[in-house]
Motif scaffolding. Structure first.
Motif, short mmCIF file in Angstrom:
data_model
loop_
_atom_site.label_atom_id
_atom_site.label_comp_id
_atom_site.label_asym_id
_atom_site.label_seq_id
_atom_site.Cartn_x
_atom_site.Cartn_y
_atom_site.Cartn_z
N THR A 21 13.97 -10.37 21.38
CA THR A 21 12.65 -9.93 20.94
C THR A 21 11.62 -11.05 21.10
N ILE A 22 11.97 -12.25 20.65
CA ILE A 22 11.05 -13.37 20.77
C ILE A 22 10.78 -13.68 22.24
N LEU A 23 11.81 -13.56 23.08
CA LEU A 23 11.63 -13.80 24.50
C LEU A 23 10.67 -12.78 25.12
N ILE A 24 10.79 -11.53 24.70
CA ILE A 24 9.89 -10.49 25.22
C ILE A 24 8.45 -10.77 24.79
N TYR A 25 8.26 -11.15 23.53
CA TYR A 25 6.91 -11.49 23.08
C TYR A 25 6.35 -12.66 23.89
N ALA A 26 7.19 -13.65 24.13
CA ALA A 26 6.73 -14.82 24.89
C ALA A 26 6.35 -14.43 26.32
N ILE A 27 7.14 -13.57 26.94
CA ILE A 27 6.82 -13.13 28.30
C ILE A 27 5.50 -12.39 28.33
N CYS A 28 5.25 -11.53 27.35
CA CYS A 28 3.97 -10.80 27.28
C CYS A 28 2.80 -11.78 27.20
N VAL A 29 2.92 -12.76 26.33
CA VAL A 29 1.83 -13.72 26.15
C VAL A 29 1.63 -14.55 27.41
N VAL A 30 2.72 -14.97 28.06
CA VAL A 30 2.60 -15.77 29.28
C VAL A 30 1.94 -14.97 30.40
N LEU A 31 2.31 -13.71 30.55
CA LEU A 31 1.69 -12.87 31.58
C LEU A 31 0.20 -12.71 31.33
N ILE A 32 -0.17 -12.48 30.08
CA ILE A 32 -1.59 -12.36 29.75
C ILE A 32 -2.32 -13.67 30.06
N GLN A 68 11.38 3.08 4.15
CA GLN A 68 11.46 1.66 4.44
C GLN A 68 11.05 1.39 5.88
N VAL A 69 10.36 0.28 6.08
CA VAL A 69 9.96 -0.15 7.43
C VAL A 69 10.82 -1.33 7.82
N GLU A 70 11.46 -1.24 8.98
CA GLU A 70 12.35 -2.29 9.46
C GLU A 70 11.75 -2.95 10.70
N ASN A 71 12.28 -4.12 11.00
CA ASN A 71 11.95 -4.79 12.25
C ASN A 71 12.90 -4.26 13.31
N ASN A 72 12.57 -3.09 13.87
CA ASN A 72 13.43 -2.44 14.84
C ASN A 72 12.67 -2.23 16.14
N ILE A 73 13.25 -1.45 17.04
CA ILE A 73 12.64 -1.29 18.36
C ILE A 73 11.31 -0.55 18.27
N TYR A 74 11.10 0.27 17.25
CA TYR A 74 9.82 0.95 17.10
C TYR A 74 8.72 -0.06 16.75
N LEU A 75 8.99 -0.93 15.79
CA LEU A 75 8.00 -1.93 15.42
C LEU A 75 7.77 -2.89 16.58
N GLN A 76 8.82 -3.26 17.28
CA GLN A 76 8.66 -4.17 18.40
C GLN A 76 7.86 -3.55 19.53
N ILE A 94 4.28 -5.05 20.95
CA ILE A 94 3.99 -5.32 22.37
C ILE A 94 2.68 -4.63 22.78
N MET A 95 2.50 -3.40 22.34
CA MET A 95 1.25 -2.72 22.62
C MET A 95 0.08 -3.42 21.94
N LEU A 96 0.33 -3.93 20.73
CA LEU A 96 -0.72 -4.61 19.97
C LEU A 96 -1.18 -5.89 20.68
N ILE A 97 -0.26 -6.61 21.29
CA ILE A 97 -0.62 -7.84 22.00
C ILE A 97 -1.65 -7.53 23.09
N GLY A 98 -1.40 -6.46 23.84
CA GLY A 98 -2.35 -6.07 24.88
C GLY A 98 -3.69 -5.64 24.32
N LEU A 99 -3.69 -4.88 23.24
CA LEU A 99 -4.95 -4.42 22.64
C LEU A 99 -5.77 -5.58 22.11
N LEU A 100 -5.11 -6.52 21.44
CA LEU A 100 -5.84 -7.68 20.91
C LEU A 100 -6.39 -8.55 22.02
#
Length: 626
Positions: free
Chosen positions: A409-420, A476-484, A488-494
């Motif tokens: 998950t952290i790797l995916i976030y990092a890839i998104c930020v690097v691409l942006i 309950q809200v979990e840190n699962n694939i839905y939140l992730q 990822i969509m939020l990173i692009g919107l921001l």
């Protein structure tokens, strides 16, 4: 035609730029010709005045506070540090999971009777289970099966039921949800039918990944030691595990006290009779268990021929004397070659990855996730089991455990930020200015995880208030694939929202405006589209936050992640992006002074060109006048 209309409608509603192109300003002296028109015109005029008043006040307050933040530029980096610290805290505090368990309107009940129970006894236990189910008004229909269980497999002591609940609209309230209904039924089963092991669970969310949402645990004895000792150690492990607050129930259907017969074939007698021990065992298998021998055709269909003794001729040990096998000297009774010895043993022994194993089912307690249960399993294993007994997970639990142990998950976030970052570097022709956009993302992520954490705290607080227990009353809200996915969509919107400010500020800077004034002018000019974008996104996600029924947990998780991230992230963008732009643009021009010279030259050229156009227009007017 319908698809084109629907698409056109979305663009008109969502895209402010397209609305501005298609809509024309109303005339100041416009007069309605009928009462309805006058009413609508008055309503439109009043709404516009109210909007102008609200937006004007918001814009003035924003400009005043922005000047204060720009004057105290240490606020922006400090807020970034605070956002990162809170982000780490919320991510560590939020329960983890793979996919949230949804109310699918189905419950499954597995029944395991005491070892040695016959099918008639199992049917009687299922009758008692059925009597409890018949009293439950939330259960619409059900089916039952004796002789086969979802956990124990085929066997006379096993049974199962599949329950279909009423529609979600007819089960309003938490106490009628499938997760609570499951716990209530298990409590009744344990109280009224203690002699049987009855386990209720919800079906898994991903087809093909196991039967339910519980933890599928496989204990392994890597020393290949005595299975009886292994079972005693497993039972002690499950007892201690069941005392943990994270665990609702930990059980296994494996047992070693099923009445059985041990078959010993006398090889010497077989050799004297001219047959092999394999032939004796094959004949016994056919008589007692059945065997496929041939096919025959009739009425255009093919039928299989199965050989098996009638049940009344294979109920006692003495019946083996009436079963014969062909030998070299004719037919001989099987009892001449085989000896039966009554023993106790397992109904079936299994291996997992080549090791002797005992399958267990672990159900998390209300308010805990399967990830919490996995952490408890590891702690209890270290306390109670020797080193040669390890464990592995099966079905969807295996996927979740592998996800927990990796940093995907952290790797995916990092890839998104690097691409942006790389895209912005190409856009701005700079490796520094994109940081003004990138550094606004952590605040949005903090808002996403923070709202999810706050949601859980409020839910537990309401549970303590109304039920006196730590339970989640609103989901309950979990840190699962839905939140992730939402993050990822939020990173692009921001990033897109922050680009509105930096791009406009760069254009003003290239035209000769000062760095601070360019940042301030860009923020003030882009306030309206930023607010429209945020409000559109947040209002569109609110129905997901308030979702109910099928798929509610997944929808709620996505909605909460986007709403929290957009609100907090936009607030950070409006106040921190201008400050970061000032800092990084100043560094950029220090590193590449030519950019400042080019900006000044472009400003002078545009100014000279503007003066030339004015002079040409004036000469043309003079010629026309002359």
């Amino acid at each position: 035609a319908v698809a084109v209309g629907i698409s056109c409608v979305s663009a008109l509603v969502v895209c402010p730029a397209l609305c501005a192109m298609l809509m024309r300003p109303a005339k100041a002296n416009r007069v309605a010709k009928n009462p309805v028109g006058r009413m609508l015109l008055g309503l439109n005029h009043g709404t516009r005045k109210a909007y102008d008043k609200v937006y004007g006040g918001t814009s003035r307050n924003y400009a005043r506070h922005l000047r204060g933040v720009i004057g105290h530029r240490w606020v922006a980096p400090l807020s970034l540090v605070v956002a990162v610290v809170l982000l780490v805290f919320f991510m560590m505090s939020l329960p983890k999971g793979l996919v949230p368990q949804e109310d699918q309107g189905v419950l499954m009940v597995d029944v395991t009777c005491p070892p040695g129970s016959n099918l008639a006894y199992t049917e009687s236990v299922l009758d008692r289970v059925q009597a409890i189910i018949d009293k439950d008004e939330d259960i619409r229909t059900y089916s039952r099966t004796a002789g086969y269980g979802m956990m124990g497999g085929q066997g006379a002591a096993n049974g199962m039921l599949i329950l279909r609940l009423k529609h979600w609209d007819e089960r309003d309230g938490l106490q009628h949800s499938s997760s609570i209904k499951k716990l209530m039924l298990m409590g009744q089963f344990m109280k009224e039918i203690p002699e049987a092991q009855i386990f209720a669970f919800e079906p898994g969310m991903i087809p093909g990944y196991g039967l339910g949402s519980n933890v599928d645990l496989h204990l392994q004895d890597r020393s290949d030691g005595d299975k009886g000792v292994f079972l005693e150690q497993t039972q002690e492990f499950l007892r201690v595990l069941g005392e943990r607050p994270e665990i609702q129930m930990a059980m296994t259907s494996y047992a070693r006290n099923f009445p059985q017969y041990q078959v010993e074939v006398d090889a010497a007698q077989c050799k004297l009779a001219g047959i092999s021990p394999q032939a004796v065992l094959s004949a016994m298998s056919g008589y007692l268990g059945g065997a496929y021998v041939s096919n025959f055709n009739q009425f255009g269909k093919v039928y299989r021929v199965m050989l098996q003794t009638d049940p009344k001729y294979r109920t006692t040990e003495a019946d083996i004397s009436n079963m014969y096998v062909r030998s070299g000297k004719g037919m001989a009774p099987i009892s001449q070659f085989a000896k039966l010895t009554p023993i106790l043993g397992p109904e079936i022994d299994k291996h997992f990855n080549l090791f002797s194993e005992i399958s267990c089912m672990v159900q998390p307690a209300q308010g805990y996730t399967t990830s919490d249960a996995m952490l408890a399993i590891e702690e209890v294993r270290r306390q109670t089991l020797p080193d040669h007994i390890t464990y592995e997970y099966g079905s969807i639990s295996r996927e979740e455990y592998e996800t927990m142990g990796s940093n995907q998950t952290i790797l995916i976030y990092a890839i998104c930020v690097v691409l942006i970052f790389l895209i912005l570097s190409c856009l701005y022709e700079s490796f520094l200015v994109p940081f003004a956009v990138i550094l606004s993302v952590p605040a949005g992520l903090m808002g996403s995880f923070g709202l999810a954490w706050l949601w859980n705290q409020v839910s537990v607080g309401l549970g303590r208030m109304f039920t006196g227990a730590d339970m989640y009353v609103i989901g309950q809200v979990e840190n699962n694939i839905y939140l992730q996915t939402g993050v990822i969509m939020l990173i692009g919107l921001l990033a897109k929202t922050a680009i509105l400010i930096t791009e406009f500020a760069l254009e003003r800077r290239r035209k000769g405006m000062g760095i601070v004034e360019a940042a301030y002018a860009a923020s003030e000019a882009r306030l309206r589209p930023i607010l429209m974008t945020v409000l559109t996104c947040v209002l569109g996600m609110l129905p997901l936050v308030a979702a109910a029924g099928a798929g509610a947990n997944g929808n709620r998780t996505i909605g909460i992640s986007v709403v929290g991230g957009m609100i907090v992230g936009t607030a950070a963008i409006l106040f921190t992006v201008p400050v970061f732009f000032i800092f990084f643009e100043y560094l950029q021009e220090k590193i590449r002074p030519a950019m400042k010279v080019e900006a000044d030259q472009q400003f002078l050229q545009e100014k000279a060109h503007s003066q030339q156009e004015k002079q040409a227009a004036q000469e043309e007017n003079d010629n026309i006048t002359h």
